[in-house]
Design a protein around this motif. Structure first.
Motif, PDB file in Angstrom:
ATOM      1  N   GLU A 143      37.074  51.343  35.574  1.00 15.73           N
ATOM      2  CA  GLU A 143      36.362  51.332  34.305  1.00 15.73           C
ATOM      3  C   GLU A 143      35.839  52.716  33.926  1.00 15.73           C
ATOM      4  N   GLN A 144      35.370  53.467  34.926  1.00 14.97           N
ATOM      5  CA  GLN A 144      34.806  54.783  34.641  1.00 14.97           C
ATOM      6  C   GLN A 144      35.870  55.746  34.125  1.00 14.97           C
ATOM      7  N   LEU A 145      37.038  55.732  34.731  1.00 14.63           N
ATOM      8  CA  LEU A 145      38.115  56.619  34.280  1.00 14.63           C
ATOM      9  C   LEU A 145      38.575  56.228  32.885  1.00 14.63           C
ATOM     10  N   GLN A 146      38.635  54.932  32.604  1.00 11.17           N
ATOM     11  CA  GLN A 146      39.016  54.477  31.272  1.00 11.17           C
ATOM     12  C   GLN A 146      37.987  54.920  30.239  1.00 11.17           C
ATOM     13  N   LYS A 147      36.703  54.853  30.596  1.00  8.30           N
ATOM     14  CA  LYS A 147      35.653  55.316  29.680  1.00  8.30           C
ATOM     15  C   LYS A 147      35.783  56.815  29.424  1.00  8.30           C
TER      16      LYS A 147
END
Length: 466
Positions: free
Chosen positions: A87-91
């Protein structure tokens, strides 16, 4: 090690034709510091290493476009995090895309963002093409050059890797910071293209500028391997060890090359010593197990009993990456470690997961996995189960596609060795004669190769023409 400390501010970058949208001199300087560590494969302790440099870069200007491009692009290129599940990389990617709409974002920054977006979707080749298009207008953009190089490497595309550097070299001045690193990058492309003499010249020019340029040392290591000069390779690597071993991001791989020389000349105890003292500790620290698995597998081809314990250690260390399927070449070694540590159930689950990956995903690695990776994984299982004829039948149709799995010629050679060993061990006489053909082919490419000679002697003792 002589480290740079005179980092470029906004105006200095602009003077080089690389204008940034940020007005923060501190952000520009930290970007320079981060880029220097990336191409040098080292952690600058005075800057707190790469992590602290990245953190400071974002703090200096939270909307620094090139800073976000660097960190997000590099994370994707690390092939350690699956953006579909993180999720963090996608954000981070989503935020980067919003920066593209800012009126102050430059044309160069926009092209970078487009490349990162395409890369996130799994299309390495398309991303490299966008970076190459950017380099036509901005040939001194080292980040674009480096990211393109990384993706060529992952796809086994040696000619673009070579030519990418050749196209921009005339636009660089020797006084430009980081200029010397171009020689090592060019040398590796030359070497992978079979231009060994030219590669050595380029690598040695890079080392003359900076003895700590480990990518130039690495290119030389490949040249010695591919030209059968193993004793020269041992001498070079040991005499320059203090120059390249400080490069944390590549030292384990260069030690792997040193160990390969010893495997080739039959000094297996020395190769295993290097594994235990240099490669394994770095592997455990980084959790990247591929080089270590590759060396153990080659030693076992030579009849060395490395022990289940070593394989179990690699299996446990690499376990978080076993089902990510971010790079075909890496996945093969995760399956390999599962098999050799006697986790056949896990290897079966890995291959089933690979089939799901092929079915559900898209992109370059997905295509390569379907075409080459899956049959090679199945061949590893067949070989492990003593089904050598089946392994030969799986490998033979794809042997000329091994290159698509990425990595280097030297790295992929273990799968050529797997093919040869499977053919030698197969109960079918035709396969044994195929092994002879493969060994003749191998000898023609590299005349001075004791490993090939040992395999040939073993095959001759079988009287395969009777």
């Amino acid at each position: 090690m002589t480290r740079r400390c005179n980092w470029r501010d906004c105006q200095a970058w602009k003077d080089e034709g690389l204008e940034f949208s940020t007005t923060s001199n501190e952000a520009c300087k930290l970007y320079d510091a981060a880029l220097t560590q990336i191409v040098g494969f080292y952690q600058d302790k005075s800057m707190g290493g790469m992590d602290q440099t990245f953190k400071g870069l974002k703090e200096a200007d939270p909307e620094f476009v090139m800073g976000h491009i660097l960190t997000t692009g590099l994370t994707l290129c690390s092939v350690s995090i699956d953006i579909k599940k993180d999720e963090q990389l996608q954000k981070s990617l989503d935020y980067l895309v919003t920066l593209k709409e800012k009126p102050t974002t430059t044309h160069r920054e926009t092209k970078h963002i487009e490349a990162v977006q395409v890369l996130a979707d799994g299309y390495m080749s398309k991303a490299a093409n966008i970076w190459e298009d950017l380099l036509v207008d901005y040939p001194t953009d080292l980040l674009a050059l480096k990211l393109a190089q990384i993706n060529y490497y992952y796809l086994g595309q040696s000619i673009p890797m070579r030519d990418s550097i050749a196209r921009v070299f005339p636009h660089w001045k020797p006084s430009t910071p980081l200029y010397g690193y171009l020689y090592g990058m060019h040398a590796f492309g030359l070497e992978e293209s079979g231009m060994y003499a030219e590669a050595e010249i380029a690598a040695n020019k890079g080392l003359a500028i900076n003895p700590n340029d480990c990518w130039s040392s690495h290119a030389n290591a490949h040249c010695f391997e591919m030209t059968g000069r193993h004793d020269n390779g041992i001498q070079f690597m040991t005499e320059t060890e203090n120059d390249w071993k400080i490069c944390d991001g590549l030292a384990d791989h260069i030690y792997w090359h040193l160990a390969l020389y010893y495997v080739e000349i039959g000094n297996y105890s020395k190769a295993l010593d290097i594994y235990d003292s240099e490669i394994l500790p770095r592997c455990l620290n980084s959790t990247y197990t591929v080089h270590a698995a590759s060396l153990l597998y080659r030693l076992e081809f030579e009849g060395v009993k490395v022990g289940k314990e070593r394989w179990q250690q690699l299996y446990e260390t690499g376990e978080p990456s076993h089902f990510k399927h971010l790079l075909v070449y890496n996945d093969l070694h995760y399956v390999m470690a599962a098999l050799r540590s006697e986790h056949q159930d896990v290897a079966k689950a890995q291959i089933n997961s690979i089939r799901e990956f092929i079915r559900d995903r898209c992109g370059d690695q997905c295509d390569v996995m379907k075409e080459v990776g899956l049959p090679v994984c199945e061949a590893l299982v067949a070989y492990e189960n003593g089904e050598y004829a089946q392994a030969v039948d799986l490998l033979n149709p794809v042997r000329y596609k091994f290159v698509n799995m990425g990595a280097s010629n030297a790295q992929r050679d273990e799968f050529q060795q797997l093919f040869i060993h499977a053919a030698i061990n197969s109960p079918e006489k035709h396969h044994k004669r195929l092994a002879r053909s493969l060994l003749l082919e191998r000898k023609a490419l590299r005349e001075n190769t004791p490993l090939t000679d040992r395999l040939t002697d073993r095959l001759l003792a079988m009287n395969i023409d009777d």
